[in-house]
Design a protein around this motif. Sequence first.
Motif, PDB file in Angstrom:
ATOM      1  N   MET A   1      43.058  52.941  20.836  1.00  0.00           N
ATOM      2  CA  MET A   1      43.476  52.374  21.996  1.00  0.00           C
ATOM      3  C   MET A   1      42.617  51.609  22.506  1.00  0.00           C
ATOM      4  O   MET A   1      41.268  51.764  22.543  1.00  0.00           O
ATOM      5  N   SER A   2      43.126  50.198  22.944  1.00  0.00           N
ATOM      6  CA  SER A   2      42.249  49.134  23.439  1.00  0.00           C
ATOM      7  C   SER A   2      41.783  49.383  24.918  1.00  0.00           C
ATOM      8  O   SER A   2      42.394  50.335  25.615  1.00  0.00           O
ATOM      9  N   THR A   3      40.568  48.735  25.181  1.00  0.00           N
ATOM     10  CA  THR A   3      39.957  49.149  26.483  1.00  0.00           C
ATOM     11  C   THR A   3      40.906  48.513  27.606  1.00  0.00           C
ATOM     12  O   THR A   3      41.121  47.045  27.552  1.00  0.00           O
ATOM     13  N   ARG A   4      41.277  48.888  28.724  1.00  0.00           N
ATOM     14  CA  ARG A   4      41.884  48.517  29.889  1.00  0.00           C
ATOM     15  C   ARG A   4      41.019  47.470  30.677  1.00  0.00           C
ATOM     16  O   ARG A   4      39.742  48.030  30.586  1.00  0.00           O
ATOM     17  N   SER A   5      41.564  46.603  31.149  1.00  0.00           N
ATOM     18  CA  SER A   5      40.683  45.419  31.834  1.00  0.00           C
ATOM     19  C   SER A   5      41.098  45.452  33.334  1.00  0.00           C
ATOM     20  O   SER A   5      42.365  45.909  33.812  1.00  0.00           O
ATOM     21  N   ALA A   6      39.982  45.419  34.105  1.00  0.00           N
ATOM     22  CA  ALA A   6      40.194  45.122  35.579  1.00  0.00           C
ATOM     23  C   ALA A   6      39.668  43.967  36.008  1.00  0.00           C
ATOM     24  O   ALA A   6      38.755  43.694  35.938  1.00  0.00           O
ATOM     25  N   VAL A   7      40.472  43.256  37.172  1.00  0.00           N
ATOM     26  CA  VAL A   7      39.630  42.161  37.921  1.00  0.00           C
ATOM     27  C   VAL A   7      39.402  42.506  39.307  1.00  0.00           C
ATOM     28  O   VAL A   7      40.380  43.264  39.909  1.00  0.00           O
ATOM     29  N   VAL A   8      38.254  42.562  39.820  1.00  0.00           N
ATOM     30  CA  VAL A   8      37.846  42.593  41.071  1.00  0.00           C
ATOM     31  C   VAL A   8      37.485  41.351  41.757  1.00  0.00           C
ATOM     32  O   VAL A   8      36.387  40.650  41.219  1.00  0.00           O
ATOM     33  N   THR A   9      38.135  40.800  42.847  1.00  0.00           N
ATOM     34  CA  THR A   9      37.664  39.632  43.460  1.00  0.00           C
ATOM     35  C   THR A   9      36.707  40.136  44.797  1.00  0.00           C
ATOM     36  O   THR A   9      36.742  41.243  45.117  1.00  0.00           O
ATOM     37  N   GLY A  10      35.885  39.104  45.124  1.00  0.00           N
ATOM     38  CA  GLY A  10      35.015  39.397  46.318  1.00  0.00           C
ATOM     39  C   GLY A  10      33.906  40.286  45.935  1.00  0.00           C
ATOM     40  O   GLY A  10      33.683  41.196  46.499  1.00  0.00           O
ATOM     41  N   ALA A  11      33.487  40.302  44.403  1.00  0.00           N
ATOM     42  CA  ALA A  11      32.567  41.472  43.808  1.00  0.00           C
ATOM     43  C   ALA A  11      31.362  41.279  43.856  1.00  0.00           C
ATOM     44  O   ALA A  11      30.492  42.337  43.372  1.00  0.00           O
ATOM     45  N   SER A  12      30.755  40.373  44.753  1.00  0.00           N
ATOM     46  CA  SER A  12      29.248  40.186  44.694  1.00  0.00           C
ATOM     47  C   SER A  12      28.526  41.188  45.797  1.00  0.00           C
ATOM     48  O   SER A  12      27.345  41.317  45.709  1.00  0.00           O
ATOM     49  N   SER A  13      29.514  41.959  46.416  1.00  0.00           N
ATOM     50  CA  SER A  13      28.844  42.840  47.372  1.00  0.00           C
ATOM     51  C   SER A  13      29.655  43.609  48.012  1.00  0.00           C
ATOM     52  O   SER A  13      30.832  43.535  47.642  1.00  0.00           O
ATOM     53  N   GLY A  14      29.313  44.506  48.755  1.00  0.00           N
ATOM     54  CA  GLY A  14      30.147  45.598  49.488  1.00  0.00           C
ATOM     55  C   GLY A  14      31.259  46.555  48.722  1.00  0.00           C
ATOM     56  O   GLY A  14      30.828  47.125  47.399  1.00  0.00           O
ATOM     57  N   ILE A  15      32.418  46.319  49.175  1.00  0.00           N
ATOM     58  CA  ILE A  15      33.547  47.139  48.545  1.00  0.00           C
ATOM     59  C   ILE A  15      33.875  46.383  46.971  1.00  0.00           C
ATOM     60  O   ILE A  15      33.919  47.203  46.160  1.00  0.00           O
ATOM     61  N   GLY A  16      33.624  45.320  46.841  1.00  0.00           N
ATOM     62  CA  GLY A  16      34.069  44.670  45.821  1.00  0.00           C
ATOM     63  C   GLY A  16      32.992  45.276  44.524  1.00  0.00           C
ATOM     64  O   GLY A  16      33.378  45.370  43.488  1.00  0.00           O
ATOM     65  N   ALA A  17      31.691  45.099  45.028  1.00  0.00           N
ATOM     66  CA  ALA A  17      30.783  45.704  44.028  1.00  0.00           C
ATOM     67  C   ALA A  17      30.868  47.027  43.616  1.00  0.00           C
ATOM     68  O   ALA A  17      30.747  47.604  42.449  1.00  0.00           O
ATOM     69  N   ALA A  18      30.979  47.774  44.640  1.00  0.00           N
ATOM     70  CA  ALA A  18      31.169  49.434  44.368  1.00  0.00           C
ATOM     71  C   ALA A  18      32.298  49.754  43.502  1.00  0.00           C
ATOM     72  O   ALA A  18      32.300  50.611  42.892  1.00  0.00           O
ATOM     73  N   THR A  19      33.485  49.086  43.887  1.00  0.00           N
ATOM     74  CA  THR A  19      34.652  49.316  42.849  1.00  0.00           C
ATOM     75  C   THR A  19      34.522  48.714  41.605  1.00  0.00           C
ATOM     76  O   THR A  19      34.975  49.525  40.688  1.00  0.00           O
ATOM     77  N   ALA A  20      33.870  47.556  41.435  1.00  0.00           N
ATOM     78  CA  ALA A  20      33.562  47.254  39.998  1.00  0.00           C
ATOM     79  C   ALA A  20      32.930  48.432  39.248  1.00  0.00           C
ATOM     80  O   ALA A  20      32.965  48.571  37.954  1.00  0.00           O
ATOM     81  N   ARG A  21      31.898  48.785  40.048  1.00  0.00           N
ATOM     82  CA  ARG A  21      31.226  49.976  39.482  1.00  0.00           C
ATOM     83  C   ARG A  21      32.012  51.286  38.966  1.00  0.00           C
ATOM     84  O   ARG A  21      31.790  52.046  37.972  1.00  0.00           O
ATOM     85  N   LYS A  22      32.760  51.386  39.812  1.00  0.00           N
ATOM     86  CA  LYS A  22      33.561  52.700  39.838  1.00  0.00           C
ATOM     87  C   LYS A  22      34.401  52.709  38.693  1.00  0.00           C
ATOM     88  O   LYS A  22      34.688  53.433  37.908  1.00  0.00           O
ATOM     89  N   LEU A  23      35.106  51.305  38.618  1.00  0.00           N
ATOM     90  CA  LEU A  23      35.939  51.174  37.317  1.00  0.00           C
ATOM     91  C   LEU A  23      35.496  51.140  36.204  1.00  0.00           C
ATOM     92  O   LEU A  23      36.107  51.428  34.989  1.00  0.00           O
ATOM     93  N   VAL A  72      44.779  41.448  31.856  1.00  0.00           N
ATOM     94  CA  VAL A  72      44.498  42.219  32.927  1.00  0.00           C
ATOM     95  C   VAL A  72      45.416  43.754  33.264  1.00  0.00           C
ATOM     96  O   VAL A  72      46.697  43.274  33.384  1.00  0.00           O
ATOM     97  N   ASP A  73      44.863  44.489  33.539  1.00  0.00           N
ATOM     98  CA  ASP A  73      45.775  46.092  33.892  1.00  0.00           C
ATOM     99  C   ASP A  73      45.782  46.254  35.398  1.00  0.00           C
ATOM    100  O   ASP A  73      46.645  46.736  35.774  1.00  0.00           O
ATOM    101  N   VAL A  74      44.478  46.025  35.764  1.00  0.00           N
ATOM    102  CA  VAL A  74      44.394  46.355  37.284  1.00  0.00           C
ATOM    103  C   VAL A  74      43.899  45.055  38.015  1.00  0.00           C
ATOM    104  O   VAL A  74      42.776  44.352  37.704  1.00  0.00           O
TER     105      VAL A  74
END
Length: 244
Positions: A1-23, A72-74
């Motif tokens: 099964m291939s790895t699913r991909s996510a895109v997070v915008t505004g990812a350099s700090s705050g919610i975006g960075a935390a979300t990137a880590r979580k995903l 992109v999946d997410v």
Amino acid sequence: MSTRSAVVTGASSGIGAATARKLAEMGYHVYVGARRLDRLHRLADEIGGTAVELDVTSAESVQSFADAIDGVDVLVNNAGGAKGLAAVADTDVDDWRWMWETNVLGTLRVTKTLLPELIASGDGLIVTVTSIAALTPYDYGAGYTSAKHAQGVLHRTLRGELLGKPVRLTEIAPGAVETEFSLVRFDGDAERAAKVYAGIDPLVAEDIADVIGFVASRPKHVNLDQIVVKPRDQADAGRFARRG
């Protein structure tokens, strides 16, 4: 099964960075986008993701970003922000223009460009981080609340327009989250920014990231339409239980 991909915008700090880590913890390959490339590269190295420069106010930048990713999946529309806190009579039109370009048209550009890939994934998810300001106005905040209302309506309209397509849509509307948000709003005035959170226990970026992770973990037939997240000390946009 291939790895699913996510895109997070505004990812350099705050919610975006935390979300990137979580995903990334959840097994996604995360493409992180923002203008501050130095921060992005550090984050991408940390999580095993890919950093791609992204200015959501530029159609050319959004297209270049889309060309650089491999499916992109997410999609997490997190880029946005506020500038100023002024009465309508005293407002700076340029501040309004920046907020609408970033929050509304930025979300539109990214979502429209990546939508074919999200549909093609067979189980796409669009998460748009709005605000409780997308649900109710407050005094001196018309520029931000109007932009967030418009961003929310854009996202909610897509919910109907994509009905029958293999794409889920979730709006996350946070209350007071202590990030760089207020620092940006007040042009780097740290003392003024700190007063926003004085006497309360605000949310932190990881709280919102955890919610987004939960949304992304739901089975494909489950759509969490809208989630409002506030600290216990906050009742609405302008009402807090402050201590001390």
